[in-house]
Design an enzyme around this catalytic site. Structure first.
Site, PDB file in Angstrom:
ATOM      1  N   PRO A   1      -4.254   0.573  18.607  1.00  8.47           N
ATOM      2  CA  PRO A   1      -4.039   0.086  17.225  1.00  8.47           C
ATOM      3  C   PRO A   1      -4.147   1.177  16.148  1.00  8.47           C
ATOM      4  O   PRO A   1      -3.864   0.917  14.990  1.00  8.47           O
ATOM      5  CB  PRO A   1      -5.137  -0.958  17.051  1.00  8.47           C
ATOM      6  CG  PRO A   1      -6.173  -0.601  18.046  1.00  8.47           C
ATOM      7  CD  PRO A   1      -5.450   0.004  19.198  1.00  8.47           C
TER       8      PRO A   1
ATOM      9  N   TYR B   1       4.062   6.671  10.020  1.00  7.60           N
ATOM     10  CA  TYR B   1       3.205   5.547   9.663  1.00  7.60           C
ATOM     11  C   TYR B   1       3.991   4.440   8.956  1.00  7.60           C
ATOM     12  O   TYR B   1       3.806   3.255   9.250  1.00  7.60           O
ATOM     13  CB  TYR B   1       2.057   6.028   8.762  1.00  7.60           C
ATOM     14  CG  TYR B   1       0.938   5.026   8.604  1.00  7.60           C
ATOM     15  CD1 TYR B   1       0.939   4.105   7.557  1.00  7.60           C
ATOM     16  CD2 TYR B   1      -0.131   4.988   9.509  1.00  7.60           C
ATOM     17  CE1 TYR B   1      -0.091   3.173   7.407  1.00  7.60           C
ATOM     18  CE2 TYR B   1      -1.155   4.064   9.372  1.00  7.60           C
ATOM     19  CZ  TYR B   1      -1.131   3.163   8.321  1.00  7.60           C
ATOM     20  OH  TYR B   1      -2.134   2.234   8.184  1.00  7.60           O
TER      21      TYR B   1
ATOM     22  N   HIS C   1       0.841  -1.192   0.000  1.00  4.50           N
ATOM     23  CA  HIS C   1       0.000   0.000   0.000  1.00  4.50           C
ATOM     24  C   HIS C   1       0.880   1.247   0.000  1.00  4.50           C
ATOM     25  O   HIS C   1       1.686   1.425   0.887  1.00  4.50           O
ATOM     26  CB  HIS C   1      -0.929   0.025   1.220  1.00  4.50           C
ATOM     27  CG  HIS C   1      -2.168  -0.802   1.042  1.00  4.50           C
ATOM     28  ND1 HIS C   1      -3.341  -0.503   1.682  1.00  4.50           N
ATOM     29  CD2 HIS C   1      -2.407  -1.899   0.295  1.00  4.50           C
ATOM     30  CE1 HIS C   1      -4.269  -1.379   1.330  1.00  4.50           C
ATOM     31  NE2 HIS C   1      -3.725  -2.253   0.498  1.00  4.50           N
TER      32      HIS C   1
ATOM     33  N   LYS D   1       1.043  -0.078  15.104  1.00  3.02           N
ATOM     34  CA  LYS D   1       2.448  -0.200  15.513  1.00  3.02           C
ATOM     35  C   LYS D   1       2.739  -1.420  16.389  1.00  3.02           C
ATOM     36  O   LYS D   1       3.907  -1.724  16.638  1.00  3.02           O
ATOM     37  CB  LYS D   1       2.887   1.071  16.267  1.00  3.02           C
ATOM     38  CG  LYS D   1       2.972   2.292  15.382  1.00  3.02           C
ATOM     39  CD  LYS D   1       3.961   2.072  14.251  1.00  3.02           C
ATOM     40  CE  LYS D   1       3.843   3.130  13.167  1.00  3.02           C
ATOM     41  NZ  LYS D   1       4.519   2.710  11.940  1.00  3.02           N
TER      42      LYS D   1
ATOM     43  N   TYR E   1      -9.182   5.864   7.524  1.00  3.82           N
ATOM     44  CA  TYR E   1      -9.346   6.206   8.941  1.00  3.82           C
ATOM     45  C   TYR E   1     -10.321   7.382   8.993  1.00  3.82           C
ATOM     46  O   TYR E   1     -10.032   8.441   8.427  1.00  3.82           O
ATOM     47  CB  TYR E   1      -8.020   6.635   9.569  1.00  3.82           C
ATOM     48  CG  TYR E   1      -6.965   5.556   9.687  1.00  3.82           C
ATOM     49  CD1 TYR E   1      -6.195   5.178   8.594  1.00  3.82           C
ATOM     50  CD2 TYR E   1      -6.726   4.932  10.914  1.00  3.82           C
ATOM     51  CE1 TYR E   1      -5.208   4.204   8.709  1.00  3.82           C
ATOM     52  CE2 TYR E   1      -5.737   3.960  11.039  1.00  3.82           C
ATOM     53  CZ  TYR E   1      -4.992   3.604   9.932  1.00  3.82           C
ATOM     54  OH  TYR E   1      -4.022   2.635  10.048  1.00  3.82           O
TER      55      TYR E   1
HETATM   56  C1  PHB Z   1      -6.219  -4.022  10.694  1.00  7.42           C
HETATM   57  O1  PHB Z   1      -6.216  -4.289   9.472  1.00  7.42           O
HETATM   58  O2  PHB Z   1      -6.648  -4.829  11.565  1.00  7.42           O
HETATM   59  C2  PHB Z   1      -5.690  -2.676  11.127  1.00  7.42           C
HETATM   60  C3  PHB Z   1      -5.101  -1.853  10.181  1.00  7.42           C
HETATM   61  C4  PHB Z   1      -4.608  -0.610  10.587  1.00  7.42           C
HETATM   62  C5  PHB Z   1      -4.715  -0.216  11.910  1.00  7.42           C
HETATM   63  C6  PHB Z   1      -5.301  -1.064  12.862  1.00  7.42           C
HETATM   64  C7  PHB Z   1      -5.784  -2.301  12.469  1.00  7.42           C
HETATM   65  O3  PHB Z   1      -4.239   1.013  12.290  1.00  7.42           O
END
Ligand code: PHB
Ligand code: APR
Length: 389
Positions: A292, A384, A72, A296, A200
């Site tokens: 989450p 990130y 990505h 990280k 997000y």
């Molecule tokens: C996930 O795909 O479970 C996931 C992806 C990004 C995040 C948290 C969880 O920041």
């Protein structure tokens, strides 16, 4: 029994360390209190930094990831009804790999079995002893017998609830913690992701995240009160709430379908210092927890493993303990940078009950600045994709 390194925990930390040690000719035994199937039944995050990808390749456990993982080059922040893409590749020259932690764990387990690594599952009452000496050992119960493994070092890869951190004299430990006033309600469903990249979302109703495991399996989350009950959330109720928190284009195009996993996770930031106590080293979730939001958790476990593996390799190959002596300080410097990033992204993307009108305006101004300033977007992007080891 005797080995060089006893690894307590067969999660990503323990398995990755075990593979690197085995490939370097350093004997090790992995112990876990639960079964292999139980570990593989856990659903965790799925965004890997390039450093983590590199370590999995070094461990010989990257073949399926390289085949099935999704590179990505960006993700989106959604607020005020629209997406704002953060161009990771354009801003930093780097990208992330979307590949589930469950798959990472399975690949590491497969590699360990193929390499003849010894893993003892369902090991009860695992207890580290004499790690303040040069002759530590670990005992565990199995099949009605208490076994002892003498070793040179113990790697505490046993997670937040493990025995390793609890075995350290509490006066030798300093902990730092922030508990967030909400959780994440997440589902897994075999439906195509709503977008080709992660989204997000910051919405007045709360945070939402649209992620994925593949082109046919989606991972969705919504912020929820900590006392929420999973059984109160039908799939329909979940999807309705998720779509209300997304820009219209995504809400309208979302393909829904039955979830096969649904759970609520609390959010906390936690760090234990130091991460070394004589012959015992804390690794991954045993030493730190991040919300989450910044993806990280697994990536910090990987950088801890890198620092500890390099130290152990030096000890055995070059008769130098410089790496082991530097482990805690080196690991904690990167841990705190990631803890800061995860905290800041959590503060920016979630709705806090006590934010007040001023706090809400500050959050909106931060988002506006972030997506209109190349410098601010670059700072977000470089955190990130993962700060250097
Ligand atoms: C996930 O795909 O479970 C996931 C992806 C990004 C995040 C948290 C969880 O920041
Ligand atoms: N004895 C033996 N094994 C134990 C004990 C114990 N007393 N306590 C815990 N364990 C095992 C657990 O069963 C688990 O398999 O240690 C393992 C710890 O694995 P994780 O919790 O996954 O921690 P870690 O390997 O550091 O991976 C960190 O996992 O929780 C996520 O977000 C986190 O992505 C991050 C990753």
């Amino acid at each position: 029994m005797r080995t060089h390194v006893v690894i307590i925990g067969s999660g990503p930390s323990g398995l990755l360390l075990g593979q690197l040690l085995t490939r370097a000719g350093i004997d090790n035994i992995v112990l876990d209190r639960v079964s292999k199937d139980y570990i593989l039944g856990r659903v965790r995050a799925g965004v890997l930094e390039e450093g983590t990808v590199g370590l999995l390749r070094e461990a010989g456990a990257a073949e399926r990831m390289d085949r099935e993982g999704l590179p990505h080059g960006g993700f989106s922040l959604a607020f005020d009804g629209r997406d704002h893409r953060i161009d990771l590749l354009g801003l930093t020259g780097h990208q992330v790999m979307v590949y589930g932690q469950t798959e990472v764990t399975a690949d590491l387990m497969e590699g360990r079995e193929a390499g003849g690594g010894q893993t003892i599952y369902e090991a009860g009452n695992v207890t580290p002893y004499d790690f303040d000496t040069a002759s530590p050992y670990v005992t565990y119960d199995k099949d009605g017998t208490t076994h002892r493994i003498d070793c040179d070092f113990i790697a505490g890869c046993d997670g937040y609830h493990g025995v390793s951190r609890r075995s350290v004299p509490q006066q030798a430990l300093t902990t730092f913690e922030r508990v967030y006033p909400f959780g994440w309600l997440g589902i897994l469903a075999d439906v195509p992701p709503v977008s080709h990249e992660l989204i997000y979302a910051n919405h007045p109703r709360g945070f939402a995240l649209c992620s994925m495991r593949s082109q046919t399996r989606s991972r969705y989350y919504i912020q929820c009160p900590v006392d929420e009950k999973v059984e109160d959330w039908s799939d329909d109720r979940f999807y309705d709430e998720l779509r209300r928190r997304l820009p219209a284009e995504h809400a309208e195009s979302m393909v829904t379908g039955p979830s096969f996993e649904k759970s609520i996770a609390p959010l906390r930031s936690f760090v234990a210092e130091p991460m070394r106590f004589g012959s015992l080293f804390l690794v991954g979730d045993a030493a730190h927890i991040v919300p989450p939001t910044g993806a990280k958790g697994l990536n910090l476990a990987a950088s801890d493993v890198h620092y500890l593996f390099e130290g152990l390799r030096e000890h055995y190959a070059e008769k130098s303990d410089a790496g082991l002596d530097a482990y805690s300080d080196r690991a904690l410097k990167r841990v705190w940078r990631a803890v800061r990033f995860s905290w800041s992204m959590t503060m920016m993307m979630h709705r806090f009950p006590d934010a007040g009108a001023f706090g809400q305006k500050i959050q909106e101004a931060e988002l506006d600045y972030l997506v209109t300033s190349r410098a601010a977007s670059t700072a977000l992007a470089e955190n990130y994709i993962g700060l250097p080891y």
